[in-house]
Enzyme design. Structure first.
Site, PDB file in Angstrom:
ATOM      1  N   LYS A  29       2.141  24.987 -10.133  1.00 51.43           N
ATOM      2  CA  LYS A  29       1.420  24.440 -11.296  1.00 51.43           C
ATOM      3  C   LYS A  29       1.635  22.929 -11.401  1.00 51.43           C
ATOM      4  O   LYS A  29       0.691  22.173 -11.585  1.00 51.43           O
ATOM      5  CB  LYS A  29       1.945  25.125 -12.567  1.00 51.43           C
ATOM      6  CG  LYS A  29       1.578  24.426 -13.842  1.00 51.43           C
ATOM      7  CD  LYS A  29       2.214  25.065 -15.055  1.00 51.43           C
ATOM      8  CE  LYS A  29       3.627  24.654 -15.367  1.00 51.43           C
ATOM      9  NZ  LYS A  29       3.809  23.442 -16.176  1.00 51.43           N
ATOM     10  N   ASN A  30       2.903  22.510 -11.268  1.00 55.57           N
ATOM     11  CA  ASN A  30       3.187  21.094 -11.526  1.00 55.57           C
ATOM     12  C   ASN A  30       2.803  20.178 -10.361  1.00 55.57           C
ATOM     13  O   ASN A  30       2.889  18.958 -10.483  1.00 55.57           O
ATOM     14  CB  ASN A  30       4.663  20.900 -11.900  1.00 55.57           C
ATOM     15  CG  ASN A  30       4.937  21.415 -13.303  1.00 55.57           C
ATOM     16  OD1 ASN A  30       3.995  21.722 -14.053  1.00 55.57           O
ATOM     17  ND2 ASN A  30       6.198  21.539 -13.671  1.00 55.57           N
ATOM     18  N   CYS A 123       7.034  18.644 -28.502  1.00 52.92           N
ATOM     19  CA  CYS A 123       7.105  19.795 -27.613  1.00 52.92           C
ATOM     20  C   CYS A 123       8.353  20.581 -27.966  1.00 52.92           C
ATOM     21  O   CYS A 123       9.365  20.007 -28.321  1.00 52.92           O
ATOM     22  CB  CYS A 123       7.182  19.296 -26.180  1.00 52.92           C
ATOM     23  SG  CYS A 123       7.151  20.630 -25.023  1.00 52.92           S
ATOM     24  N   ARG A 128       9.811  14.392 -25.506  1.00 54.81           N
ATOM     25  CA  ARG A 128       9.237  14.119 -24.179  1.00 54.81           C
ATOM     26  C   ARG A 128       8.549  12.777 -24.255  1.00 54.81           C
ATOM     27  O   ARG A 128       7.368  12.675 -24.550  1.00 54.81           O
ATOM     28  CB  ARG A 128       8.297  15.248 -23.770  1.00 54.81           C
ATOM     29  CG  ARG A 128       9.087  16.519 -23.646  1.00 54.81           C
ATOM     30  CD  ARG A 128       8.294  17.632 -23.109  1.00 54.81           C
ATOM     31  NE  ARG A 128       7.946  17.480 -21.719  1.00 54.81           N
ATOM     32  CZ  ARG A 128       7.215  18.387 -21.090  1.00 54.81           C
ATOM     33  NH1 ARG A 128       6.785  19.443 -21.729  1.00 54.81           N
ATOM     34  NH2 ARG A 128       6.910  18.228 -19.816  1.00 54.81           N
ATOM     35  N   ASP A 312      13.972  23.386 -15.416  1.00 49.62           N
ATOM     36  CA  ASP A 312      12.978  24.466 -15.539  1.00 49.62           C
ATOM     37  C   ASP A 312      13.508  25.831 -15.088  1.00 49.62           C
ATOM     38  O   ASP A 312      12.809  26.829 -15.207  1.00 49.62           O
ATOM     39  CB  ASP A 312      11.711  24.123 -14.731  1.00 49.62           C
ATOM     40  CG  ASP A 312      10.891  23.020 -15.390  1.00 49.62           C
ATOM     41  OD1 ASP A 312      11.151  22.707 -16.569  1.00 49.62           O
ATOM     42  OD2 ASP A 312       9.993  22.474 -14.729  1.00 49.62           O
ATOM     43  N   ARG A 404       0.955  30.275 -19.379  1.00 46.59           N
ATOM     44  CA  ARG A 404       0.743  28.851 -19.109  1.00 46.59           C
ATOM     45  C   ARG A 404       1.165  28.502 -17.687  1.00 46.59           C
ATOM     46  O   ARG A 404       0.595  27.599 -17.086  1.00 46.59           O
ATOM     47  CB  ARG A 404       1.545  27.988 -20.087  1.00 46.59           C
ATOM     48  CG  ARG A 404       0.939  27.899 -21.479  1.00 46.59           C
ATOM     49  CD  ARG A 404       1.764  26.960 -22.347  1.00 46.59           C
ATOM     50  NE  ARG A 404       2.084  25.764 -21.590  1.00 46.59           N
ATOM     51  CZ  ARG A 404       3.227  25.083 -21.666  1.00 46.59           C
ATOM     52  NH1 ARG A 404       4.168  25.467 -22.489  1.00 46.59           N
ATOM     53  NH2 ARG A 404       3.427  24.011 -20.924  1.00 46.59           N
TER      54      ARG A 404
HETATM   55  N1  EPU Z   1      11.423  10.184 -20.303  1.00 47.68           N
HETATM   56  C1  EPU Z   1      11.461   9.040 -21.067  1.00 47.68           C
HETATM   57  N2  EPU Z   1      10.406   8.166 -20.988  1.00 47.68           N
HETATM   58  C2  EPU Z   1       9.326   8.406 -20.181  1.00 47.68           C
HETATM   59  C3  EPU Z   1       9.294   9.572 -19.406  1.00 47.68           C
HETATM   60  C4  EPU Z   1      10.377  10.453 -19.482  1.00 47.68           C
HETATM   61  O1  EPU Z   1      12.401   8.807 -21.813  1.00 47.68           O
HETATM   62  O2  EPU Z   1       8.401   7.576 -20.151  1.00 47.68           O
HETATM   63  C5  EPU Z   1      12.522  11.155 -20.398  1.00 47.68           C
HETATM   64  C6  EPU Z   1      12.077  12.482 -21.020  1.00 47.68           C
HETATM   65  O3  EPU Z   1      12.078  12.447 -22.432  1.00 47.68           O
HETATM   66  C7  EPU Z   1      13.052  13.469 -20.442  1.00 47.68           C
HETATM   67  C8  EPU Z   1      13.320  12.899 -19.049  1.00 47.68           C
HETATM   68  O4  EPU Z   1      12.930  11.521 -19.101  1.00 47.68           O
HETATM   69  O5  EPU Z   1      14.233  13.444 -21.176  1.00 47.68           O
HETATM   70  C9  EPU Z   1      12.602  13.569 -17.903  1.00 47.68           C
HETATM   71  O6  EPU Z   1      11.255  13.781 -18.257  1.00 47.68           O
HETATM   72  P1  EPU Z   1      10.079  13.804 -17.181  1.00 47.68           P
HETATM   73  O7  EPU Z   1       9.161  12.689 -17.531  1.00 47.68           O
HETATM   74  O8  EPU Z   1      10.593  13.875 -15.811  1.00 47.68           O
HETATM   75  O9  EPU Z   1       9.363  15.173 -17.561  1.00 47.68           O
HETATM   76  P2  EPU Z   1       7.805  15.409 -17.519  1.00 47.68           P
HETATM   77  O10 EPU Z   1       7.238  14.605 -16.418  1.00 47.68           O
HETATM   78  O11 EPU Z   1       7.243  15.319 -18.874  1.00 47.68           O
HETATM   79  C10 EPU Z   1       7.869  17.347 -15.750  1.00 47.68           C
HETATM   80  C11 EPU Z   1       7.395  18.769 -15.682  1.00 47.68           C
HETATM   81  C12 EPU Z   1       8.258  19.615 -16.601  1.00 47.68           C
HETATM   82  C13 EPU Z   1       9.720  19.486 -16.152  1.00 47.68           C
HETATM   83  C14 EPU Z   1      10.142  18.014 -16.135  1.00 47.68           C
HETATM   84  C15 EPU Z   1      11.537  17.797 -15.593  1.00 47.68           C
HETATM   85  C16 EPU Z   1       5.036  18.548 -15.201  1.00 47.68           C
HETATM   86  C17 EPU Z   1       3.635  18.677 -15.671  1.00 47.68           C
HETATM   87  N3  EPU Z   1       5.996  18.819 -16.089  1.00 47.68           N
HETATM   88  O12 EPU Z   1       7.739  16.951 -17.106  1.00 47.68           O
HETATM   89  O13 EPU Z   1       7.822  20.956 -16.426  1.00 47.68           O
HETATM   90  O14 EPU Z   1      10.553  20.204 -17.037  1.00 47.68           O
HETATM   91  O15 EPU Z   1       9.226  17.271 -15.317  1.00 47.68           O
HETATM   92  O16 EPU Z   1      11.641  18.284 -14.310  1.00 47.68           O
HETATM   93  O17 EPU Z   1       5.285  18.231 -14.045  1.00 47.68           O
HETATM   94  C18 EPU Z   1       7.471  23.194 -17.046  1.00 47.68           C
HETATM   95  O18 EPU Z   1       6.784  23.340 -16.031  1.00 47.68           O
HETATM   96  O19 EPU Z   1       7.856  24.174 -17.759  1.00 47.68           O
HETATM   97  C19 EPU Z   1       7.867  21.854 -17.466  1.00 47.68           C
HETATM   98  C20 EPU Z   1       8.263  21.591 -18.709  1.00 47.68           C
END
Ligand code: EPU
Length: 428
Positions: A29-30, A123, A128, A312, A404
Site C-alpha cells: 500500500k505505502n 490522526c 503527524r 507499523d 484501509r
Molecule cells: N515528522 C515531522 N515533520 C514532517 C514529517 C514527519 O515532524 O514534516 C515526524 C512525524 O510526526 C513522525 C515522524 O516524523 O513523528 C515520522 O513520520 P513520517 O513522515 O515518516 O510518517 P508518514 O510519512 O506520515 C509513513 C507511512 C506510515 C508509517 C510511517 C512511519 C505512508 C503513506 N505512511 O507515514 O504508515 O507509519 O511512514 O514508518 O507511507 C500505515 O501504513 O499504517 C502507516 C501509518
C-alpha cells in the site's frame, strides 16, 4: 465489495483455531500510494500491477480522478493517465479517511504550479507533522498557506532545485520532495532521507519515467530535474507490513504457516526479534516458514526508521508478547499516541501498562473474546490477532480500518484455518 455503512463494519472472530498452510503477500500500500501520485508527473499512460485492493488506494485513485486522471482499477491492476489537470483540488470529502493525500502536493505542484490539498483532522496514531514537506517545497519556490485543514501551494515560476537536509527522517516527506524535484529546474540534493523500501521502489518508477536520480537506497538523493517525464509499467513491491503481520500470526503456539511472495530483507528487524522470542523461522529467497511451540520469551524492543523495527508492526508484535512468559517492554519512537490497541487487548485479558512512550506487557495471559474497537489500521490487525488466540468470540468494531490497508485479510486468514468474517459488508 459494498459497504452498507463504513462505521458499521466489524470483524467477527471465533478464536483458538490452529493456523496452517500458506498465505501470499499482496503489493505494498505505502509504495502504491506515492507511485499513483507520481502519475501526475507525466501526461503519458502508466500501468501498475500488484496494486493492493485496499481502501486507502481506492481513495487515492478517486482523488486523482477528481484532478483529471483517466483509468481503471481492475483486480490488482491500475491503468492511469493524466492528460490534463482539470482541478488542482483534493477535497476533504474524498480523502477524509486517509492522510496519504499529502503525497499529491509535491507532484501536482510540480506539474501545474498549483495544488490545494485537504489534510483532514488529527490522526489517531498521534501527531503527524508535515512541516518538513512544506519547508522543502517553500525552498523550491512555492508559496504555501495552511488554513482550515487545507494546504494551498503555488508557484509562478518552475520549482527550483535545492539542497535540503531533513531534520528528521520522514517517509512521505522524502517521497514528496523527490517527486517535486524530478520536474524542478536544476539539481536537488536531499540529505537524511528515509530508507524504507517503498522509497527505493518509487525511485525505480521515477527512473523508468526518465528521471535523473542518484543514490537509490541511500540517505542522500541527488536529483537533476527534467522538463518532461514519460509513462511506464511498474510492478509494486510486496507489502512488508502485511508480511510481518502474517509472520507474527504464524508465531503463536501451534501455528505453522508459510508466507509466500515475501522479501525477508524487508523485515530483518522483525525476524531477529522473533528468533530471540523463540519462534521457529525458515527463511528462503521469497518465502518464510514460521512455526511455534508456544514457548515464547519476553523481550525489550523499540521502533525506529528502516532498517529498524517498524512502528507499523509494533501493535501486532505486542499481541504476540502477551503470550511470552515474563515482562516485555516496547518503546514507540515514531508516533506519540500509538498504544491505543493496548487498552483493547487488555479488554481481552492482556496485562499491558503504558508508561510514557513505552508499553509494559506482562505475560503470559490467557485471552477471552469480547467486543473491542479498532482505532487505527495497524491496531486493527493487532486486535484481529488477539481474537484469533482468544477463547470464544471476539467482535472488532470499526473494522473499516482493517480494509484501509490489508487486502482480503479475513479471507486469507480463513484459508489458513481461522474462523473470521467481516460483518456489515455485502459482496457484489
Ligand atoms: N515528522 C515531522 N515533520 C514532517 C514529517 C514527519 O515532524 O514534516 C515526524 C512525524 O510526526 C513522525 C515522524 O516524523 O513523528 C515520522 O513520520 P513520517 O513522515 O515518516 O510518517 P508518514 O510519512 O506520515 C509513513 C507511512 C506510515 C508509517 C510511517 C512511519 C505512508 C503513506 N505512511 O507515514 O504508515 O507509519 O511512514 O514508518 O507511507 C500505515 O501504513 O499504517 C502507516 C501509518
Amino acid at each position: 465489495m459494498n459497504y452498507i455503512n463504513m462505521g458499521n463494519i466489524k470483524t467477527y472472530i471465533k478464536g483458538k483455531n490452529r493456523l496452517s498452510g500458506s498465505v501470499r503477500i499482496s503489493g505494498a500500500k505505502n509504495a502504491a500510494l506515492p507511485e499513483l501520485a507520481a502519475a501526475l508527473l507525466s501526461n503519458d499512460e502508466f500501468e501498475f500491477s500488484g496494486v493492493p485492493r485496499v481502501e486507502d488506494i481506492k481513495v487515492m485513485f478517486k482523488a486523482l480522478k477528481n484532478i483529471g486522471a483517466e483509468g481503471e482499477f481492475n483486480n490488482n491492476f491500475i491503468n492511469i493517465k493524466v492528460p490534463e489537470i482539470k482541478s488542482s483540488l483534493v477535497p476533504k470529502d474524498i480523502v477524509e479517511t486517509s492522510r496519504a493525500s499529502i503525497l499529491i502536493l509535491g507532484p501536482l505542484l510540480a506539474r501545474s504550479g498549483y495544488a490545494k490539498v485537504s489534510l483532514p483532522g488529527g490522526c489517531s496514531i498521534g501527531d503527524r507533522h508535515i512541516n518538513f514537506h512544506l519547508e522543502g517545497l517553500r525552498k523550491m519556490g512555492a508559496e504555501i498557506t495552511e488554513k482550515n485543514e487545507h494546504i494551498t501551494a503555488k508557484t509562478s515560476a518552475p520549482l527550483q532545485g535545492i539542497a535540503y537536509r531533513f531534520p528528521q527522517k520522514t517517509v512521505t516527506g522524502t517521497e514528496n520532495l523527490l517527486m517535486a524535484a524530478v520536474l524542478a529546474q536544476g539539481t536537488t540534493v536531499l540529505e537524511n532521507c528515509a530508507l524504507e523500501p517503498e522509497i527505493g521502489d518509487l525511485v525505480d518508477l521515477l527512473l523508468k519515467m526518465g528521471a535523473d536520480i542518484e543514490g537509490k537506497n541511500s540517505d542522500t538523493l541527488e536529483i537533476t530535474g527534467r522538463s518532461t517525464l514519460k509513462g511506464t509499467r511498474h510492478r509494486v513491491i510486496p507489502d512488508r507490513i502485511e508480511m510481518g503481520t502474517y509472520v507474527i500470526a504464524g508465531s503463536f503456539a501451534g501455528n505453522e504457516i508459510v508466507v509466500e511472495n515475501a522479501v525477508p530483507g524487508y523485515i530483518e528487524s522483525l525476524l531477529d526479534i522473533l528468533e530471540k522470542v523463540g519462534v521457529n523461522l525458515e527463511v528462503d529467497n521469497d518465502r518464510i516458514k514460521v512455526s511455534s511451540n508456544g514457548n515464547l520469551h519476553p523481550i525489550d524492543i523499540e521502533t525506529s526508521p528502516f532498517p529498524g523495527f517498524p512502528t507499523d508492526l509494533q501493535a501486532q508484535l505486542t499481541t504476540l508478547l502477551t503470550q511470552a512468559e515474563g515482562v516485555s517492554r516496547v518503546k514507540e519512537n515514531i508516533f506519540n499516541n500509538r498504544f491505543q490497541h493496548a487498552l483493547e487487548l487488555n479488554k481481552l485479558g492482556a496485562d499491558i501498562k503504558i508508561a510514557g512512550d513505552t508499553s509494559i506487557i506482562s505475560g503470559k495471559t490467557n485471552l477471552t473474546g469480547t467486543d473491542i474497537i479498532a482505532t487505527d489500521l495497524r491496531a486493527s490487525a493487532a486486535l484481529v490477532l488477539g481474537g484469533l488466540i482468544a477463547e470464544g468470540e471476539t467482535i472488532v468494531a470499526n473494522s473499516y480500518q482493517l480494509l484501509r490497508g490489508y487486502e482480503n485479510m479475513p479471507q486469507k486468514l480463513q484459508e489458513l484455518g481461522a474462523e473470521v468474517k467481516l460483518l456489515g459488508v455485502k459482496n457484489d
